[in-house]
Design an enzyme around this catalytic site. Structure first.
Site, PDB file in Angstrom:
ATOM      1  N   VAL A   1      -9.750  10.964 -13.585  1.00  0.00           N
ATOM      2  CA  VAL A   1      -8.938  10.654 -14.759  1.00  0.00           C
ATOM      3  C   VAL A   1      -9.498   9.372 -15.357  1.00  0.00           C
ATOM      4  CG1 VAL A   1      -6.820  11.847 -14.067  1.00  0.00           C
ATOM      5  CG2 VAL A   1      -7.187   9.483 -13.352  1.00  0.00           C
ATOM      6  N   SER A   2      -9.204   9.141 -16.636  1.00  0.00           N
ATOM      7  CA  SER A   2      -9.803   8.004 -17.326  1.00  0.00           C
ATOM      8  C   SER A   2      -9.108   6.683 -17.067  1.00  0.00           C
ATOM      9  CB  SER A   2      -9.812   8.261 -18.836  1.00  0.00           C
ATOM     10  OG  SER A   2     -10.629   9.365 -19.109  1.00  0.00           O
ATOM     11  N   THR A   3      -7.786   6.699 -16.895  1.00  0.00           N
ATOM     12  CA  THR A   3      -7.066   5.439 -16.758  1.00  0.00           C
ATOM     13  C   THR A   3      -6.178   5.449 -15.533  1.00  0.00           C
ATOM     14  OG1 THR A   3      -5.182   6.179 -18.065  1.00  0.00           O
ATOM     15  CG2 THR A   3      -6.991   5.147 -19.269  1.00  0.00           C
TER      16      THR A   3
END
Length: 188
Positions: free
Chosen positions: A8-10
């Site tokens: 996931v990005s964050t």
């Protein structure tokens, strides 16, 4: 061995959904990380690629979890295949590098993912341009004191004309030197 990769990005996003899907699809070991897909230097991805062996299979839930650009996707898959391992994207039907149609589909979906990312960036830029035309300013206000109070350029010029240095003006107005230098540069 079947290995999964989840990303996931964050830090506010959850890996739980991807992990559940990977486990249901036979993954014995799952590499997980919270890092932007734009960054090719991803520690868990690198570790997975390093630990891959002949006959292993790498599974992901969706292509954009592995790469953000078509070139990056093809490079990672090439590295997987170089280790004589297989690659499968669970939610992208037909992505199975053991077959010619699967390799073709991989390239097509990679191109679509790159197009989608480009279109998102274009929409964001269009939205920013509309906001700029409406007078919205982006970034930190250029003439702001540490207290949050806006600085008056006339005051900075008056102090400069009285012989004060930029550093002295900044100290006197309780701001960084950057906005003071900006005003002085504009009058030169």
């Amino acid at each position: 061995m079947i290995k999964g990769y989840a990303r996931v990005s964050t830090f506010g996003q959850s890996l739980d959904g991807q992990i559940e899907i990977l486990k249901r699809n036979g993954c014995e070991k799952i590499y997980m990380e919270k890092i932007s897909g734009k960054d090719r230097k991803r520690p868990e991805l690198e570790r997975m690629l390093l630990e891959l062996g002949e006959g292993d299979t790498v599974k992901i839930t969706k292509l954009d979890r592995l790469a953000r650009s078509n070139q990056d996707l093809l490079n990672v898959v090439s590295e997987i295949e170089g280790k004589k391992a297989q690659f499968i994207s669970i939610n992208d039907p037909g992505i199975d590098t053991t077959t010619a149609p699967g390799r073709f589909m991989l390239q097509m979906l990679g191109a679509v993912a790159e197009l989608e990312r480009s279109m998102i960036n274009d929409r964001m830029e269009a939205g920013k341009e509309i906001a700029r035309r409406k007078g919205v300013k982006f970034g930190r206000p250029s003439l702001k004191a540490k207290s949050g109070k806006m600085l008056d350029p006339k005051v900075i010029i008056e102090k400069h004309n009285k012989g004060m240095s930029a550093r002295s003006i900044a100290k006197d107005l309780e701001c960084s030197i950057t906005p003071v230098l900006k005003v002085l540069k504009e009058i030169r």
